[in-house]
Design a protein around this motif. Structure first.
Motif, PDB file in Angstrom:
ATOM      1  N   MET A  53      29.331  28.994  28.693  1.00  0.00           N
ATOM      2  CA  MET A  53      30.685  29.527  28.821  1.00  0.00           C
ATOM      3  C   MET A  53      31.697  28.431  28.497  1.00  0.00           C
ATOM      4  O   MET A  53      31.574  27.312  28.976  1.00  0.00           O
ATOM      5  CB  MET A  53      30.908  30.048  30.248  1.00  0.00           C
ATOM      6  N   VAL A  54      32.679  28.769  27.711  1.00  0.00           N
ATOM      7  CA  VAL A  54      33.704  27.807  27.331  1.00  0.00           C
ATOM      8  C   VAL A  54      34.809  27.824  28.379  1.00  0.00           C
ATOM      9  O   VAL A  54      35.326  28.883  28.730  1.00  0.00           O
ATOM     10  CB  VAL A  54      34.295  28.146  25.951  1.00  0.00           C
ATOM     11  N   ALA A  55      35.178  26.655  28.871  1.00  0.00           N
ATOM     12  CA  ALA A  55      36.183  26.572  29.926  1.00  0.00           C
ATOM     13  C   ALA A  55      37.583  26.619  29.334  1.00  0.00           C
ATOM     14  O   ALA A  55      37.848  26.068  28.274  1.00  0.00           O
ATOM     15  CB  ALA A  55      36.006  25.279  30.711  1.00  0.00           C
ATOM     16  N   GLY A  56      38.493  27.294  30.035  1.00  0.00           N
ATOM     17  CA  GLY A  56      39.896  27.267  29.681  1.00  0.00           C
ATOM     18  C   GLY A  56      40.540  26.016  30.231  1.00  0.00           C
ATOM     19  O   GLY A  56      39.892  25.195  30.883  1.00  0.00           O
ATOM     20  N   SER A  57      41.829  25.856  30.001  1.00  0.00           N
ATOM     21  CA  SER A  57      42.498  24.625  30.418  1.00  0.00           C
ATOM     22  C   SER A  57      42.489  24.464  31.928  1.00  0.00           C
ATOM     23  O   SER A  57      42.490  23.355  32.442  1.00  0.00           O
ATOM     24  CB  SER A  57      43.937  24.618  29.901  1.00  0.00           C
ATOM     25  N   ASP A  64      24.320  49.416  33.894  1.00  0.00           N
ATOM     26  CA  ASP A  64      24.136  49.998  32.571  1.00  0.00           C
ATOM     27  C   ASP A  64      24.125  48.926  31.487  1.00  0.00           C
ATOM     28  O   ASP A  64      24.399  47.749  31.737  1.00  0.00           O
ATOM     29  CB  ASP A  64      25.174  51.081  32.307  1.00  0.00           C
ATOM     30  N   ALA A  65      23.811  49.345  30.269  1.00  0.00           N
ATOM     31  CA  ALA A  65      23.631  48.397  29.171  1.00  0.00           C
ATOM     32  C   ALA A  65      24.904  47.632  28.841  1.00  0.00           C
ATOM     33  O   ALA A  65      24.852  46.453  28.482  1.00  0.00           O
ATOM     34  CB  ALA A  65      23.126  49.132  27.932  1.00  0.00           C
ATOM     35  N   GLY A  66      26.059  48.291  28.964  1.00  0.00           N
ATOM     36  CA  GLY A  66      27.309  47.608  28.701  1.00  0.00           C
ATOM     37  C   GLY A  66      27.590  46.520  29.712  1.00  0.00           C
ATOM     38  O   GLY A  66      27.974  45.396  29.352  1.00  0.00           O
ATOM     39  N   ILE A  83      27.916  40.733  31.187  1.00  0.00           N
ATOM     40  CA  ILE A  83      27.502  39.641  32.074  1.00  0.00           C
ATOM     41  C   ILE A  83      26.794  38.559  31.265  1.00  0.00           C
ATOM     42  O   ILE A  83      27.057  37.362  31.430  1.00  0.00           O
ATOM     43  CB  ILE A  83      26.599  40.179  33.199  1.00  0.00           C
ATOM     44  N   ALA A  84      25.910  38.978  30.368  1.00  0.00           N
ATOM     45  CA  ALA A  84      25.184  38.019  29.532  1.00  0.00           C
ATOM     46  C   ALA A  84      26.124  37.229  28.629  1.00  0.00           C
ATOM     47  O   ALA A  84      25.851  36.070  28.294  1.00  0.00           O
ATOM     48  CB  ALA A  84      24.136  38.740  28.691  1.00  0.00           C
ATOM     49  N   GLN A  85      27.254  37.851  28.263  1.00  0.00           N
ATOM     50  CA  GLN A  85      28.232  37.183  27.399  1.00  0.00           C
ATOM     51  C   GLN A  85      29.151  36.241  28.178  1.00  0.00           C
ATOM     52  O   GLN A  85      29.989  35.578  27.573  1.00  0.00           O
ATOM     53  CB  GLN A  85      29.083  38.230  26.670  1.00  0.00           C
ATOM     54  N   GLY A  86      29.007  36.194  29.474  1.00  0.00           N
ATOM     55  CA  GLY A  86      29.770  35.250  30.277  1.00  0.00           C
ATOM     56  C   GLY A  86      31.012  35.806  30.937  1.00  0.00           C
ATOM     57  O   GLY A  86      31.802  35.051  31.522  1.00  0.00           O
ATOM     58  N   TYR A 137      27.352  49.671  20.431  1.00  0.00           N
ATOM     59  CA  TYR A 137      28.120  49.510  21.668  1.00  0.00           C
ATOM     60  C   TYR A 137      28.344  48.037  21.999  1.00  0.00           C
ATOM     61  O   TYR A 137      29.458  47.638  22.353  1.00  0.00           O
ATOM     62  CB  TYR A 137      27.371  50.204  22.798  1.00  0.00           C
ATOM     63  N   ARG A 138      27.318  47.231  21.866  1.00  0.00           N
ATOM     64  CA  ARG A 138      27.476  45.803  22.137  1.00  0.00           C
ATOM     65  C   ARG A 138      28.522  45.190  21.208  1.00  0.00           C
ATOM     66  O   ARG A 138      29.367  44.396  21.647  1.00  0.00           O
ATOM     67  CB  ARG A 138      26.132  45.084  22.001  1.00  0.00           C
ATOM     68  N   ASN A 139      28.476  45.547  19.935  1.00  0.00           N
ATOM     69  CA  ASN A 139      29.453  45.013  18.981  1.00  0.00           C
ATOM     70  C   ASN A 139      30.871  45.460  19.339  1.00  0.00           C
ATOM     71  O   ASN A 139      31.820  44.669  19.243  1.00  0.00           O
ATOM     72  CB  ASN A 139      29.109  45.473  17.561  1.00  0.00           C
TER      73      ASN A 139
END
Length: 248
Positions: free
Chosen positions: A1-5, A24-26, A31-34, A232-234
């Motif tokens: 995960m990229v941190a903000g300032s 559900d899948a979404g 969650i997997a995307q951070g 859906y993921r896209n």
């Protein structure tokens, strides 16, 4: 995960309306995307969050309730959700609604949500026709999508129709967008355990006009789900990407 300032993770609220068999899948993908996914369940009495306008997004999910019957005592919480949706739209927070969620968005925008006069409903996989605006987000003609609904919406004023269904689906309108809001009548989020749950808990609907048999639903899931999930993921990645995960 990229941190903000400030290193602050922006919340992404998921509003649920029933006890699903598994996330559900979404939700799993986000969650997997951070994303900091925060599930809220007003149907259990949980309070909706106060939106500040800097959230990563909001998702309004499906459920067995009917927005057209929101004044019933056991569904009164849906009226609070309508105000929440209006607030999210006014604050330009990326918003996605699925099935009941799409119907609530349509209601909040002044459109009509209703049953068919003949009682027909959709349950199974059906082909769509993609409009030019829908093709811009990856929808294609003949794409097979999972439906599970007895009500649907008319297109709200100011919204762009993204997809319609073929004649075998009792509910023609399938998706619309309005600026940062995306409404999907169909269910790209349903996993195999959730479909099994549908077939158990809502099995009495199978056999009504417009529905598919359990075997047809199972065959449809096997044949079409992978493509639907990839789409859906896209879409979720693109829809929420404009509002970064993290506060600046």
């Amino acid at each position: 995960m990229v941190a903000g300032s400030r290193g602050e993770v922006k919340p992404l609220y998921v509003i649920e309306h029933w006890q699903i068999a598994e996330p559900d899948a979404g939700r799993q993908h986000l969650i997997a995307q951070g994303y900091d996914v925060r599930v809220v369940e007003p149907w259990k009495g949980e309070a909706l969050p106060a939106l500040i306008g800097d959230e990563a997004g909001v998702m309004i999910m499906g459920g067995p309730q009917m927005i057209s019957e929101a004044t019933a005592s056991n569904n009164a919480f849906l009226l609070d959700e309508l105000k929440f949706i209006e607030d999210a739209m006014e604050k330009q927070i990326p918003l996605v609604g699925v099935c009941l969620g799409s119907q609530m968005i349509a209601t909040a925008m002044g459109a009509k949500v209703s049953y068919r006069d003949d009682g027909a409903m959709a349950m199974g996989f059906y082909a769509i026709d993609a409009k030019p605006e829908g093709k811009a987000i990856g929808l294609v003609d003949d794409m097979m999508v999972l439906n599970g609904n007895s009500q649907t919406w008319t297109l709200p004023a100011g919204a762009q129709l993204l997809a319609t269904a073929r004649a075998d689906n009792p509910h023609i309108n399938q998706a619309f967008r309005a600026d940062k809001t995306l409404a999907l009548q169909f269910h790209p989020e349903v996993t195999r355990p959730i479909l099994t749950q549908w077939q158990s808990e809502f099995g009495e609907y199978i056999g009504r006009p417009g529905t598919q048999t359990k075997d047809q639903q199972n065959a449809g899931f096997e044949a079409y789900d992978a493509k639907l999930k990839a789409w859906y993921r896209n879409v979720l990645d693109d829809w929420f990407a404009g509002h970064a995960h993290l506060a600046t």
